[in-house]
Design a protein around this motif. Structure first.
Motif, short mmCIF file in Angstrom:
data_model
loop_
_atom_site.label_atom_id
_atom_site.label_comp_id
_atom_site.label_asym_id
_atom_site.label_seq_id
_atom_site.Cartn_x
_atom_site.Cartn_y
_atom_site.Cartn_z
N LEU A 71 1.09 -1.18 0.10
CA LEU A 71 -0.05 -0.03 -0.01
C LEU A 71 0.90 1.24 0.10
O LEU A 71 1.75 1.40 0.89
N MET A 72 0.71 2.05 -1.13
CA MET A 72 1.32 3.52 -0.89
C MET A 72 0.69 4.44 -0.66
O MET A 72 -0.53 4.54 -1.31
N VAL A 73 0.96 5.41 0.19
CA VAL A 73 0.22 6.69 0.25
C VAL A 73 1.07 7.70 0.11
O VAL A 73 2.30 7.85 0.37
N GLY A 74 0.75 8.57 -0.80
CA GLY A 74 1.39 9.75 -1.19
C GLY A 74 0.76 10.95 -1.73
O GLY A 74 -0.39 10.60 -2.20
N ASP A 75 1.33 12.07 -1.40
CA ASP A 75 0.72 13.37 -2.08
C ASP A 75 1.43 14.26 -3.04
O ASP A 75 0.84 15.02 -3.45
N GLY A 76 2.61 13.88 -3.41
CA GLY A 76 3.65 14.78 -4.08
C GLY A 76 3.54 14.36 -5.32
O GLY A 76 3.21 13.02 -5.88
N ASN A 78 6.29 13.49 -7.31
CA ASN A 78 6.94 12.34 -7.58
C ASN A 78 6.42 11.16 -6.91
O ASN A 78 7.18 10.09 -7.19
N ASP A 79 5.57 11.45 -6.14
CA ASP A 79 5.06 9.78 -5.56
C ASP A 79 4.06 9.37 -6.68
O ASP A 79 3.70 8.10 -6.77
N ALA A 80 3.56 10.08 -7.77
CA ALA A 80 2.60 9.52 -8.67
C ALA A 80 3.04 8.28 -9.28
O ALA A 80 2.06 7.29 -9.26
N PRO A 81 3.96 8.02 -9.92
CA PRO A 81 4.53 6.74 -10.46
C PRO A 81 4.53 5.55 -9.47
O PRO A 81 3.91 4.57 -9.79
N ALA A 82 4.78 5.95 -8.46
CA ALA A 82 4.80 4.97 -7.21
C ALA A 82 3.55 4.43 -6.76
O ALA A 82 3.07 3.29 -6.60
N LEU A 83 2.54 5.50 -6.55
CA LEU A 83 1.20 5.35 -6.42
C LEU A 83 0.52 4.38 -7.34
O LEU A 83 -0.06 3.29 -7.26
N ALA A 84 0.96 4.50 -8.58
CA ALA A 84 0.36 3.63 -9.80
C ALA A 84 1.01 2.32 -9.77
O ALA A 84 0.31 1.39 -10.14
N ALA A 85 2.34 2.15 -9.12
CA ALA A 85 3.07 0.82 -9.20
C ALA A 85 2.55 -0.09 -8.03
O ALA A 85 2.72 -1.38 -7.97
N ALA A 86 2.09 0.44 -7.09
CA ALA A 86 1.62 -0.25 -5.56
C ALA A 86 0.55 -1.14 -6.11
O ALA A 86 -0.20 -0.96 -6.94
N ASN A 87 0.42 -2.10 -5.20
CA ASN A 87 -0.76 -3.09 -5.15
C ASN A 87 -2.03 -2.33 -4.96
O ASN A 87 -2.97 -2.39 -5.90
N VAL A 88 -1.93 -1.37 -4.10
CA VAL A 88 -3.15 -0.36 -3.93
C VAL A 88 -2.46 1.02 -3.10
O VAL A 88 -1.58 1.01 -2.72
N SER A 89 -3.17 2.06 -3.52
CA SER A 89 -2.63 3.22 -3.48
C SER A 89 -3.77 4.28 -2.93
O SER A 89 -4.89 4.16 -3.27
N LEU A 90 -3.41 4.96 -2.00
CA LEU A 90 -4.15 6.14 -1.56
C LEU A 90 -3.54 7.55 -1.40
O LEU A 90 -2.33 7.70 -1.21
N SER A 91 -4.21 8.33 -1.78
CA SER A 91 -3.77 9.85 -1.80
C SER A 91 -4.80 10.84 -0.94
O SER A 91 -6.08 10.59 -1.23
N PRO A 92 -4.40 11.74 -0.27
CA PRO A 92 -5.42 12.91 0.30
C PRO A 92 -5.90 13.69 -0.73
O PRO A 92 -5.16 13.98 -1.55
N VAL A 93 -6.88 14.08 -0.59
CA VAL A 93 -7.78 15.16 -1.26
C VAL A 93 -6.91 16.23 -1.65
O VAL A 93 -6.87 17.07 -2.45
#
Length: 184
Positions: A71-76, A78-93
């Motif tokens: 699970l990747m949690v990111g808001d920046g 440079n987090d976007a590619p890792a968010l897409a690569a994780a099994n599941v990902s969350l981002s704050p509004v």
């Protein structure tokens, strides 16, 4: 000089995740000093700083190769590619739009409690799903041979099948009822 602060409930959320048995790791593009400070404050031993998006993806892929569900949690940005690569990902509004678009789900507010709550609900949902699968398997192992052998009438077989569907549905509804009385 701009200093970053931890989100208001970061320590409590990290402790909740740790207590639930999750492994925690910080993968950051920020400089080493602030990342080390945050990791120390949160009691997280596994951390990396000054990472590029490809570095984050490589770490996630290594974790997945070891059999971990990531699970990747990111808001920046440079987090976007890792968010897409994780099994599941969350981002704050409050995250940049690219991070929100790359995440599987976006949570409201500036607190991290929704991350722990989502994982808690996911575990409960998996538990209910497994219960329903076992019940359905047991039902089919017992009821179907009786019906095929002609020991029950078609009407009774139809009622039993409907009853099994009701049991499975009520078991799934337990989650919904349990979630409505809990606030994040």
């Amino acid at each position: 000089l701009v200093a970053q602060r931890l989100r208001p409930d970061t320590r409590a959320t990290i402790e909740r995740l740790r207590t639930a048995g999750y492994g925690l790791e910080i993968l950051s593009g920020d400089r080493e000093a602030p990342v080390a400070e945050a990791a120390t404050a949160l009691g997280i031993d596994a951390w990396s700083a000054s990472l590029k998006p490809a570095d984050k993806i490589a770490r996630l892929e290594a974790l997945k190769a070891q059999g971990h569900k990531v699970l990747m949690v990111g808001d920046g940005l440079n987090d976007a590619p890792a968010l897409a690569a994780a099994n599941v990902s969350l981002s704050p509004v409050t995250a940049v739009h690219v991070a929100q678009a790359a995440a599987d789900a976006v949570f409201l507010g500036d607190r991290l409690a929704p991350v722990a709550e989502a994982l808690r609900l996911a575990r409960r949902a998996r538990g209910a799903m497994m219960q329903n699968l076992w019940f359905s398997t047991l039902y089919n192992l017992v009821a179907v041979p009786f019906a095929v052998a002609g020991f029950v009438t078609p009407l009774l077989a139809a009622l039993a099948m409907s009853l099994s569907s009701v049991v499975v549905t009520l078991n799934a509804l337990r989650l919904r009822l349990g979630a409505s009385d809990r606030s994040v």
